[in-house]
Enzyme design. Structure first.
Site, PDB file in Angstrom:
ATOM      1  N   ASP A  34       0.831  -1.271  -0.113  1.00 42.81           N
ATOM      2  CA  ASP A  34       0.036  -0.070   0.136  1.00 42.81           C
ATOM      3  C   ASP A  34       1.041   0.969  -0.054  1.00 42.81           C
ATOM      4  OD1 ASP A  34      -2.065   2.154   0.787  1.00 42.81           O
ATOM      5  OD2 ASP A  34      -3.428   0.338   1.107  1.00 42.81           O
ATOM      6  N   ASP A  59       4.794   1.093  -5.975  1.00 42.15           N
ATOM      7  CA  ASP A  59       3.760   1.860  -6.670  1.00 42.15           C
ATOM      8  C   ASP A  59       3.317   0.772  -8.096  1.00 42.15           C
ATOM      9  OD1 ASP A  59       2.377   3.338  -8.472  1.00 42.15           O
ATOM     10  OD2 ASP A  59       4.012   4.683  -9.163  1.00 42.15           O
ATOM     11  N   ASN A  86      -6.423  -6.534  -4.541  1.00 43.30           N
ATOM     12  CA  ASN A  86      -7.774  -5.807  -3.670  1.00 43.30           C
ATOM     13  C   ASN A  86      -7.099  -4.246  -4.196  1.00 43.30           C
ATOM     14  OD1 ASN A  86      -9.599  -4.666  -1.927  1.00 43.30           O
ATOM     15  ND2 ASN A  86      -7.744  -3.835  -0.785  1.00 43.30           N
ATOM     16  N   TYR A 151     -13.299   2.148 -14.082  1.00 44.10           N
ATOM     17  CA  TYR A 151     -13.489   1.002 -13.035  1.00 44.10           C
ATOM     18  C   TYR A 151     -14.075  -0.068 -13.152  1.00 44.10           C
ATOM     19  CZ  TYR A 151     -14.330  -0.157  -7.984  1.00 44.10           C
ATOM     20  OH  TYR A 151     -14.515  -0.925  -6.889  1.00 44.10           O
ATOM     21  N   LYS A 155     -13.205  -4.046 -13.090  1.00 44.05           N
ATOM     22  CA  LYS A 155     -13.567  -4.996 -12.152  1.00 44.05           C
ATOM     23  C   LYS A 155     -14.135  -6.128 -13.023  1.00 44.05           C
ATOM     24  CE  LYS A 155     -12.247  -3.186  -8.494  1.00 44.05           C
ATOM     25  NZ  LYS A 155     -11.270  -3.795  -7.369  1.00 44.05           N
TER      26      LYS A 155
END
Length: 246
Positions: A34, A59, A86, A151, A155
């Site tokens: 993260d 990154d 995730n 997005y 997904k």
């Protein structure tokens, strides 16, 4: 999950932190990726004394750099038994306002970084005859949200990869599943101009009349990461309080 090593991208975020803590409590070593330094600090504080946590601020948009980081981590840890894809970015604006470069940037972080993670982890999983891959998709695939087309496309790509990888990796003892969280009160909701109205809309849509919690997601991911899910693969589990049903 004692003795398992988990690679978890987006591990310090709104849904990631509780899952990381649960996996640590169950004995896993968690490699948390993260790059939000504030959230990473909060994760490190929450995880103090709970288990073996390794933090990387790689990154994910730099795919070559991410792969180099993963190779170093594999050498350090002996490889990953579980990969949880995730991490995601979620710009919001009308479709015609996105440049192709902006579409590609979302794909790079939300999908391509996951591909890199699996490519790095798979040889070790195959050698050990065990692996768990969990892709985090989204309720937005139901079509109920505008202005999120890159997005949503990313997904859906993860759902397709879940099925393709499940078929291909099954003979190695590797399962691949996806979860599609519903609307959870995280930073992603801050893009909505009317938070109270949005909250009412969510509760009206759900069969269960409470907002979902990060623990709901943690429990689901922990199941797919465990030995107990060994005969489940290629599936997408919707964790949304009965908003959509399949």
């Amino acid at each position: 999950m004692k003795g398992r090593t988990v690679l978890y991208t987006g591990a310090a975020g709104g849904l990631g932190l509780e899952t990381t803590l649960l996996l640590l409590e169950r004995g896993a070593r968690v490699v948390a990726v993260d790059n939000d330094l504030t959230k990473v600090a909060a994760l490190e504080q929450a995880a103090a004394g709970k288990g073996d946590l390794i933090v990387s601020t790689a990154d994910l948009s730099d795919l070559a750099g991410f792969r180099a980081t993963l190779d170093d981590l594999i050498e350090r840890t002996g490889g990953f038994d579980v990969v949880i894809n995730n991490a995601a970015i979620y710009p919001s604006k009308p479709f015609e306002d996105y440049t192709i470069e902006e579409h590609q940037a979302v794909q790079r972080v939300n999908v391509d970084a996951g591909i890199v993670a699996v490519q790095a982890a798979l040889p070790g999983m195959r050698e050990r005859g065990f692996g768990r891959i969990v892709n985090v998709s989204s309720i937005t695939l139901s079509g109920g949200w505008a202005n999120l087309s890159p997005y949503v496309a990313s997904k859906m790509a993860l759902v397709g990869l879940t099925r393709a990888w499940a078929r291909e990796f099954g003979p190695y003892g590797v399962t691949v599943n996806a979860i599609a969280p519903g609307a959870f009160p995280t930073d992603a909701e801050k893009i909505h101009p009317d938070p109270e109205g949005y909250n009412r809309m969510v509760l009206d849509a759900q069969s269960i009349k409470r907002r979902g919690t990060a623990q709901d997601i943690a429990n689901t991911i922990a199941f797919f990461a465990s030995d107990e899910s060994g005969f489940v693969t290629g599936q997408t589990l919707h964790v949304n309080g009965g908003w959509t049903m399949n």
